[in-house]
Design a protein around this motif. Structure first.
Motif, PDB file in Angstrom:
ATOM      1  N   TYR A 349       0.859  -1.188   0.000  1.00  0.00           N
ATOM      2  CA  TYR A 349       0.000   0.000   0.000  1.00  0.00           C
ATOM      3  C   TYR A 349       0.891   1.232   0.000  1.00  0.00           C
ATOM      4  N   ILE A 350       0.280   2.375  -0.274  1.00  0.00           N
ATOM      5  CA  ILE A 350       1.002   3.636  -0.084  1.00  0.00           C
ATOM      6  C   ILE A 350       0.117   4.547   0.767  1.00  0.00           C
ATOM      7  N   ASN A 351       0.735   5.502   1.442  1.00  0.00           N
ATOM      8  CA  ASN A 351      -0.046   6.399   2.294  1.00  0.00           C
ATOM      9  C   ASN A 351      -0.248   7.772   1.671  1.00  0.00           C
ATOM     10  N   HIS A 457       4.251   4.282   4.879  1.00  0.00           N
ATOM     11  CA  HIS A 457       4.582   4.318   6.312  1.00  0.00           C
ATOM     12  C   HIS A 457       4.684   2.897   6.861  1.00  0.00           C
TER      13      HIS A 457
HETATM   14  C1  NAG Z   1      -0.743   3.790   5.784  1.00  0.00           C
HETATM   15  O1  NAG Z   1      -1.699   3.082   5.020  1.00  0.00           O
HETATM   16  C2  NAG Z   1      -2.022   1.807   5.542  1.00  0.00           C
HETATM   17  C3  NAG Z   1      -2.911   1.095   4.548  1.00  0.00           C
HETATM   18  O2  NAG Z   1      -3.944   1.930   4.105  1.00  0.00           O
HETATM   19  C4  NAG Z   1      -2.672   1.984   6.911  1.00  0.00           C
HETATM   20  O3  NAG Z   1      -2.984   0.712   7.446  1.00  0.00           O
HETATM   21  C5  NAG Z   1      -1.714   2.718   7.820  1.00  0.00           C
HETATM   22  O4  NAG Z   1      -2.310   2.984   9.062  1.00  0.00           O
HETATM   23  C6  NAG Z   1      -1.277   4.031   7.188  1.00  0.00           C
HETATM   24  N1  NAG Z   1      -0.224   4.619   7.995  1.00  0.00           N
HETATM   25  C7  NAG Z   1      -0.266   5.885   8.400  1.00  0.00           C
HETATM   26  C8  NAG Z   1       0.831   6.345   9.299  1.00  0.00           C
HETATM   27  O5  NAG Z   1      -1.161   6.632   8.060  1.00  0.00           O
END
Ligand code: NAG
Ligand code: NAG
Ligand code: NAG
Length: 457
Positions: A349-351, A457
């Motif tokens: 995934y990417i954030n 992340h």
């Molecule tokens: C990044 O994205 C993932 C998948 O959508 C999610 O589970 C995770 O909490 C997110 N991390 C942050 C720091 O937002």
């Protein structure tokens, strides 16, 4: 004199695409026929006016600019060389050979030419030449300039035969094969022309795309949306405060998957983005997974599948979808099908995503610290690129005309020339095992204009 109606269109296209305001200098696309017409005209006028007994001919166009005034004013700098033709005879300039046994006597000339398409006029306003000097002619320049003989046609036929067998080309019938031979033959000349004007160490010549016209190549493999659509706005990346190492290559650190092949589909944007995310995922999670481009071709409805797309909107599509499946689970077809993405199969995934910089020093520093970067560039020199560091003149590879997205994986120097190492998506049998090396430090081909990355992340 008649200006072909194509001229007006070309100028419009250039102004629109590069967004250069009317009245300011801009560059001209030097392999365009219009430029050749103007250079031929300038050379004829030069010969008419000069007091030499010998005919001079262009060795190289070293600079070309244009400006909209009451018409279009071109400023050309042309290297002229003395040929073996005498002026008395009724000479065909194209058949005049240089005396290769000696170094050629040359002059550098500036011509200002005014073209007024609407009254059908082309006028030389001004001409100024340097003192004569001696110019060593490279074999590449010779090739471009020598007139075509029967031997050359035979040689081209042999090359074409080799090309057909090397790349397993199949043509529907004889007519098609003949047409492809003619295109191939023109392309050889074009590659030699690009070669003679390259400022780097690149070798151009026969590639698997040598039987395609420029329009076909553009339509099958490039991405018109990159320069015609504004990128989706992104947050600016934090830039490293320490300076970049002298060289760096993510292939040496296991962050880059094998070179892939987009096929006859303008999906470069998807490959550029998966390449970047493969690197980000590897750096954050420690495993290198090959990710699916087909998922983006099928399911990213903001972008246009094989018709092109933008990395900036692909990141957003991936965020909305919930991630990318692996290459294995959602494998590449090279044409759009219905979306068969399944959340259960997400493997990366990417954030969010960030825009990096347009400063090449900052781009290098960010890359060394954070991973491979999705970039876009003008693919002018890539159809016939074989190896080495490509460094086309700016006029040939305008930064405003980016039409291909790729992955920046490293940088360094070869024989004192700084380069970027660029992962392409045209298979292993293109370039240097699928890679393109481009001159670093002058924003070559607009490579610095659309640098971005996903954030994991
Ligand atoms: C990044 O994205 C993932 C998948 O959508 C999610 O589970 C995770 O909490 C997110 N991390 C942050 C720091 O937002
Ligand atoms: C422009 O000039 C060329 C050659 O001088 C001529 O053949 C052509 O018909 C002219 N076109 C127009 C629109 O006047
Ligand atoms: C030709 O023009 C260039 C800039 O356009 C200039 O630097 C050069 O000195 C000129 N050369 C001559 C011989 O006038």
């Amino acid at each position: 004199m008649m200006a072909p109606s194509g001229l007006v269109f070309l100028l419009c296209a250039l102004y629109l695409v590069s967004g250069i305001p009317t009245g300011r200098w801009s560059d001209v696309y030097a392999v365009e026929p219009e430029l050749k017409r103007l250079v031929d005209l300038a050379v004829r006028e030069y010969n008419k006016a000069s007091t030499h007994k010998d005919v001079y001919r262009q060795l190289q166009v070293t600079d070309a600019r244009k400006q909209l005034v009451s018409g279009v004013k071109y400023d050309l700098t042309v290297l002229l060389g003395r040929t073996l033709c005498k002026k008395e005879s009724n000479v065909n300039l194209d058949k005049c050979q240089f005396d290769y046994t000696n170094n050629v006597k040359a002059q550098k000339c500036n011509f200002s030419i005014l073209v007024v398409p609407w009254i059908n006029e082309t006028k030389i306003l001004h001409q100024l030449c340097s003192q004569e000097f001696t110019e060593e002619i490279s074999s590449q320049k010779q090739d471009t300039l020598s007139a075509e003989s029967e031997d050359e046609v035979l040689e081209t036929m042999t090359l074409f035969k080799d090309f057909v067998s090397t790349y397993n080309k199949q043509y529907s019938d004889n007519e098609e094969a003949t047409r492809r031979f003619q295109i191939f033959s023109k392309n050889l000349k074009k590659a030699t022309e690009i070669q003679s004007m390259d400022q780097g160490t690149a070798e151009y010549g026969i590639t698997k795309y040598s039987d395609l016209t420029e329009d076909e190549f553009r339509a099958f493999y490039l991405n018109p949306l990159l320069s015609s659509q504004p990128p989706h706005p992104m947050r600016k990346a934090l830039l490293p405060t320490d300076s970049a190492p002298a060289q760096f290559d993510w292939r040496d650190h296991g962050a880059v998957t094998e070179v892939k092949n987009q096929g006859m589909c303008g999906s470069c944007w998807a490959f550029s983005v998966t390449g970047n995310i493969e690197g980000q995922w590897f750096l954050k999670k420690g495993s290198l997974v090959s990710l699916s481009e087909q998922e983006l071709v099928d399911c990213d409805n903001v972008d246009h599948a094989c018709g092109g797309g933008l990395p900036s909107s692909a990141y957003e599509a991936i965020e909305n979808l919930g991630g990318l499946e692996t290459e294995q689970d959602y494998s590449y077809q090279g044409h759009k099908s219905s979306c068969s993405f399944s959340t259960g199969k997400v493997s990366a995934y990417i954030n969010s995503s960030v825009e990096i910089s347009t400063d090449e020093t900052e781009i290098a520093a960010w890359l060394a610290q954070n991973g491979p970067i999705s970039i876009a560039l003008n693919a002018f020199a890539m159809q016939f690129y074989r190896k080495g560091i490509s460094h086309p003149f700016r006029i040939l590879c305008l930064p405003g005309m980016i039409d291909h997205a790729v992955l920046l994986v490293g940088y360094g120097e070869r024989d004192g020339k700084p380069f970027w190492a660029i992962k392409n998506s045209w298979g292993l049998d293109w370039g240097e095992q699928g890679y393109y090396y481009l001159y670093r430090g002058s924003g070559a081909c607009g490579m610095n204009t659309m640098c971005s990355s996903a954030v994991v992340h």
